[in-house]
Design an enzyme around this catalytic site. Structure first.
Site, short mmCIF file in Angstrom:
data_model
loop_
_atom_site.label_atom_id
_atom_site.label_comp_id
_atom_site.label_asym_id
_atom_site.label_seq_id
_atom_site.Cartn_x
_atom_site.Cartn_y
_atom_site.Cartn_z
N ASP A 19 -105.77 -31.50 -23.50
CA ASP A 19 -106.51 -30.37 -22.90
C ASP A 19 -105.52 -29.23 -22.68
OD1 ASP A 19 -108.82 -29.06 -21.69
OD2 ASP A 19 -107.75 -29.27 -19.80
N SER A 20 -106.07 -28.03 -22.48
CA SER A 20 -105.21 -26.89 -22.17
C SER A 20 -104.51 -27.09 -20.82
CB SER A 20 -106.04 -25.62 -22.14
OG SER A 20 -107.05 -25.74 -21.16
N CYS A 82 -111.25 -30.85 -24.48
CA CYS A 82 -111.30 -29.42 -24.16
C CYS A 82 -112.37 -28.81 -25.06
CB CYS A 82 -109.93 -28.80 -24.46
SG CYS A 82 -109.89 -27.01 -24.27
N GLU A 167 -106.97 -24.33 -12.33
CA GLU A 167 -105.55 -24.43 -12.69
C GLU A 167 -104.66 -24.04 -11.51
OE1 GLU A 167 -103.75 -25.41 -15.65
OE2 GLU A 167 -105.68 -26.35 -16.03
N CYS A 201 -117.25 -27.24 -20.03
CA CYS A 201 -115.81 -27.06 -19.90
C CYS A 201 -115.32 -28.21 -19.04
CB CYS A 201 -115.49 -25.72 -19.23
SG CYS A 201 -113.73 -25.54 -18.85
N HIS A 203 -112.88 -28.57 -17.19
CA HIS A 203 -112.38 -28.23 -15.86
C HIS A 203 -113.50 -28.19 -14.81
CE1 HIS A 203 -108.77 -26.91 -17.99
NE2 HIS A 203 -108.20 -26.56 -16.85
#
Ligand code: DGL
Length: 282
Positions: A19-20, A82, A167, A201, A203
């Site tokens: 994932d990012s 992701c 993040e 997403c 996240h």
């Protein structure tokens, strides 16, 4: 940029999960809970997150580098946990890169397992998707959902602030309320018949409490982790040749392109147990 290494080991290795940043941990958690026996190698490209507002070329190049690293560390199978990478890089990696590197290695994404399942949840046949700008603008979900559920009306809302909130560990703060409410209100205004909201997403499950608070109680929320985990398990059952290339020690190792300490601390919160991450440069 160097191509994929052509000195890849043929020995079995862990399942790679990419994932990012932290979002893929919400998928890894579900995969590990369904299939605790395998070894896993997670790579978060936190130094370059978020990917959501980046160009196609950039997301493809970053994702390709990360997949290349996971291959060179012994993975034969990599899950792009992701949506942005799945929407913008997966097809090119599968069609262009894999045949050149090793046609027996596999990279799977998160869009298809989700698109396959979403029609089972909606009664009104109106579904909403919240995702990054990149995922929404790619129209990947609309195209994939139409293959399985052509009657569904799909409305997408890009939420560019949601990944940075996660993040930066601000997803539980009062300040996050404004951005969560604003996008959900926009979406429901555009289609008040929506009865199912896909978190497109990885996240976003970390914002779930707030998402539920600002949605009408009649709207079901679909997080992807469980669907991706079941689809992976099904894939491995159908592909014993791949299953035999995965090591089974029940371990998980965590790599980040940012500071290892910060990753360890945040990842422990997301996964609910202590994690010792390692820093890598790509
Ligand atoms: N977890 C990624 C996704 O599912 C976040 C993308 C980003 O880095 O913006 O899309």
């Amino acid at each position: 940029m160097p191509p994929f290494s052509n000195n890849l080991s043929s020995l079995p290795g862990p399942i790679g999960v990419f994932d990012s940043g932290y979002g893929g941990l919400t998928v890894l958690r579900e995969i590990m809970s369904l299939m605790p026996g395998y070894d896993y190698l997670y790579l978060g490209d936190n130094a370059r997150a978020p990917y959501g507002s980046r160009s196609f070329e950039c997301v493809y190049e970053f994702t390709r580098q990360c997949v290349g690293r996971l291959f060179s560390m012994g993975c034969h199978l990599v899950v792009l946990a992701c949506n942005t990478a799945s929407a913008k890089a997966l097809r090119t990696i599968q069609q262009h890169d894999l045949p050149l590197i090793d046609p027996h290695r596999r990279v799977l994404g998160v869009v298809r397992p989700t698109a396959e399942s979403i029609g089972h949840l909606s009664q009104t046949a109106h579904v909403g998707i919240v995702a990054t700008q990149g995922t929404i603008r790619s129209h990947t979900y609309q195209m994939e959902i139409a293959k399985f559920w052509p009657h569904l009306q799909v409305t997408g809302e890009a939420c560019p602030m949601w990944v940075p909130l996660v993040e930066n560990n601000e997803h539980l703060s009062a300040g996050a309320d404004y951005f969560v409410q604003r996008h959900l209100d926009n979406l429901m205004r555009r289609d008040p018949l929506i009865d199912t909201l896909l978190l497109g997403c990885t996240h976003y499950p970390l914002l779930l409490t707030k998402i539920r608070r600002f949605l009408p109680s009649t709207v079901k929320v679909m997080a992807q982790g469980g669907y991706v985990a079941r689809s992976l398990s099904d894939y491995l059952n159908r592909h014993p040749e791949m299953e035999s290339r995965i090591t089974c020690g029940g371990t998980a190792r965590f790599l980040t392109t940012e500071q290892a300490d910060a990753f360890s601390q945040n990842a422990s919160l997301f996964l609910g147990h202590p994690v010792q991450a390692e820093h890598i440069t790509l």
